[in-house]
Design a protein around this motif. Structure first.
Motif, PDB file in Angstrom:
ATOM      1  N   VAL A  90      44.180  46.894  41.868  1.00  0.00           N
ATOM      2  CA  VAL A  90      44.614  47.384  40.563  1.00  0.00           C
ATOM      3  C   VAL A  90      46.141  47.464  40.518  1.00  0.00           C
ATOM      4  N   THR A  91      46.737  47.924  41.618  1.00  0.00           N
ATOM      5  CA  THR A  91      48.198  48.132  41.661  1.00  0.00           C
ATOM      6  C   THR A  91      48.917  46.900  42.203  1.00  0.00           C
ATOM      7  N   GLY A 201      31.718  42.455  28.337  1.00  0.00           N
ATOM      8  CA  GLY A 201      31.071  43.006  29.521  1.00  0.00           C
ATOM      9  C   GLY A 201      32.039  43.515  30.569  1.00  0.00           C
ATOM     10  N   CYS A 202      33.185  44.044  30.114  1.00  0.00           N
ATOM     11  CA  CYS A 202      34.206  44.573  31.039  1.00  0.00           C
ATOM     12  C   CYS A 202      34.440  46.058  30.751  1.00  0.00           C
ATOM     13  N   ASN A 203      35.248  46.686  31.591  1.00  0.00           N
ATOM     14  CA  ASN A 203      35.668  48.066  31.370  1.00  0.00           C
ATOM     15  C   ASN A 203      37.178  48.175  31.519  1.00  0.00           C
ATOM     16  N   VAL A 204      37.777  49.092  30.747  1.00  0.00           N
ATOM     17  CA  VAL A 204      39.221  49.334  30.869  1.00  0.00           C
ATOM     18  C   VAL A 204      39.469  50.073  32.183  1.00  0.00           C
ATOM     19  N   VAL A 205      40.469  49.660  32.932  1.00  0.00           N
ATOM     20  CA  VAL A 205      40.824  50.357  34.173  1.00  0.00           C
ATOM     21  C   VAL A 205      41.365  51.739  33.793  1.00  0.00           C
ATOM     22  N   LYS A 256      36.680  52.347  37.351  1.00  0.00           N
ATOM     23  CA  LYS A 256      37.130  53.457  38.213  1.00  0.00           C
ATOM     24  C   LYS A 256      37.970  52.891  39.351  1.00  0.00           C
ATOM     25  N   VAL A 257      38.885  53.726  39.838  1.00  0.00           N
ATOM     26  CA  VAL A 257      39.864  53.259  40.827  1.00  0.00           C
ATOM     27  C   VAL A 257      39.740  54.058  42.122  1.00  0.00           C
ATOM     28  N   LYS A 258      39.951  53.384  43.254  1.00  0.00           N
ATOM     29  CA  LYS A 258      39.963  54.090  44.549  1.00  0.00           C
ATOM     30  C   LYS A 258      41.274  53.762  45.276  1.00  0.00           C
ATOM     31  N   PRO A 326      48.631  52.174  47.110  1.00  0.00           N
ATOM     32  CA  PRO A 326      47.836  50.987  46.782  1.00  0.00           C
ATOM     33  C   PRO A 326      46.442  51.400  46.306  1.00  0.00           C
ATOM     34  N   ALA A 327      46.017  50.847  45.178  1.00  0.00           N
ATOM     35  CA  ALA A 327      44.708  51.203  44.620  1.00  0.00           C
ATOM     36  C   ALA A 327      43.945  49.949  44.221  1.00  0.00           C
ATOM     37  N   GLY A 328      42.619  50.062  44.269  1.00  0.00           N
ATOM     38  CA  GLY A 328      41.778  48.925  43.914  1.00  0.00           C
ATOM     39  C   GLY A 328      40.578  49.365  43.101  1.00  0.00           C
TER      40      GLY A 328
END
Length: 407
Positions: A90-91, A201-205, A256-258, A326-328
């Motif tokens: 994501v980042t 069929g997507c989602n907003v981060v 969702k982000v981790k 760092p996030a994904g």
């Protein structure tokens, strides 16, 4: 005896968009950002080492920046280091040569790669991020859904940022009426963007954030946050005279982000002051201030990467430097990301540094936007046309055709 006049204080420089020099500096920085983005995109092929692509991108940024405003007492430099983020990141990602394992990370065919970088002239930064699928000339399936959704969601967000009534035509009364309309709330903006995401069929981060830019500051007071987490909210409405970094991030997963178990390599100096105790920390901070001011940098860009890894620890702990974690994607699904630097003038929105418009003939999806409210917004112009009548008619025809071709 003649009176001596007191020395005059130097005239204060106007750094707003009212000063044509400001816009010129932004545009010069944007030209560099675009040129280097094109070059870096060409390097992102299957098997390319991410760290080598990032190094080359930073070299090119330095080379191009050195060519402009020669001999002028103007601070210029990298506004954002070259980062190349693999599919589920994501980042922005920029590994270090000295982290042996990460330095071996290569790009894989079929993954959605995000490139972010930028130049700054006199503190006016233009950052851009674009994404594409590695090694594929024609994109189909879920990746095509993701790229199209991100493109249209980004175009929608930009149009929702045009101040109310700014581009209104008609009589003075009609213009006044349009100007008195309220700007869309951030909740409504999020809702509309999410509609486009769901269509494909997507989602907003979560917590996708657009920031207002100022001189030497890429995270000013105003911000728009899409899909905000609990207790998070955006502040402020875009207005004429402002420059923004507009971000769009979508995911084929939940959005969702981790946090990733990787070293933070991307940092930025804060306005906090603190007496650092270690000589290595003071040396690192001194180099950061001299080279990057308050713009983001990679530890890779410092003179001695290994020494910087040690020196930055106290800088972060004391708050004089901020590290970007760092996030994904929480589901390890592909993520897209676009970042556009825009100027809002009395004529509307000017894209200063922007991702390239996708070639719609090469991105094939069986999904299509049918929501009337969204289609109407997408048909709106971003700015007043300053071309001839003939050009206006051609643009109108092109817009109608594009509206009919939306996939």
């Amino acid at each position: 005896m003649a009176e001596t006049q007191p020395p005059q204080a130097p005239a204060e420089v106007d750094y707003t968009l009212n000063n044509p020099d400001t816009l010129t500096k932004y545009k010069t920085a944007a030209q560099i950002s675009h040129k280097v983005l094109d070059a870096v995109s060409a390097l992102c092929v299957e098997g390319a080492k991410i760290v080598e692509v990032c190094q080359k991108g930073d070299e090119l940024l330095d080379e191009e920046i050195a060519k402009v405003y020669k001999g002028k007492k103007i601070v210029k430099g990298v506004g954002h280091p070259t980062t190349v983020s693999p599919s589920s990141f994501v980042t922005p990602y920029t590994p270090l040569v000295s982290d042996a394992q990460e330095a071996e990370t290569t790009l894989k065919a079929g993954e959605v790669v995000k490139i972010q970088l930028g130049a700054q002239i006199d503190g006016f930064g233009t950052i851009v991020c674009d994404n594409f699928v590695v090694g594929k000339d024609e994109v189909t399936g879920r990746e095509a859904d993701l790229l199209l959704a991100t493109h249209y969601a980004n175009e929608l967000l930009l149009r929702l940022m045009v101040p109310a009534g700014l581009l209104a035509g008609g009589s003075d009364e009609e213009k006044q009426k349009a100007a008195s309309e309220k700007a869309p709330t951030q909740a409504h903006i999020s809702q509309l963007v999410e509609k486009i995401a769901k269509t494909y069929g997507c989602n907003v981060v979560e917590n996708t954030t657009s920031w207002m830019f100022e001189r030497n500051e890429i995270e000013a007071e105003k911000k728009i946050i899409l899909s905000p987490g609990t207790g998070v909210r955006g502040e402020g409405v875009p207005d004429v005279g402002e420059v923004w970094g507009v971000e769009m991030g979508l995911s084929l997963g939940s959005g969702k982000v981790k946090t990733l178990p990787l070293r933070s390599t991307l940092h930025r100096r804060t306005t906090t002051t603190y007496g650092l105790k270690r000589p290595s920390s003071r040396q690192t901070l001194s180099e950061v201030v001299k080279k990057f001011g308050t713009f983001p940098f990679s530890l890779r860009q410092l003179e001695d990467e290994k020494a910087a890894k040690v020196g930055v620890v106290e800088c972060v702990r004391s708050g004089v430097v901020r590290q970007y974690e760092p996030a994904g994607d929480a589901d390890n699904e592909p993520v897209s990301r676009l970042l556009t630097t825009i100027a809002i003038t009395k004529n509307g929105i000017t894209k200063l540094a922007a991702p390239a418009a996708p070639d719609m003939t090469k991105i094939k999806s069986d999904k299509k936007i049918e929501d009337e409210e969204i289609l109407k917004i997408l048909e709106r112009p971003l700015s007043k046309s300053t071309g001839s009548k003939k050009n206006k008619n051609n643009k109108k025809k092109a817009a109608k055709k594009e509206g009919g071709d939306k996939q």
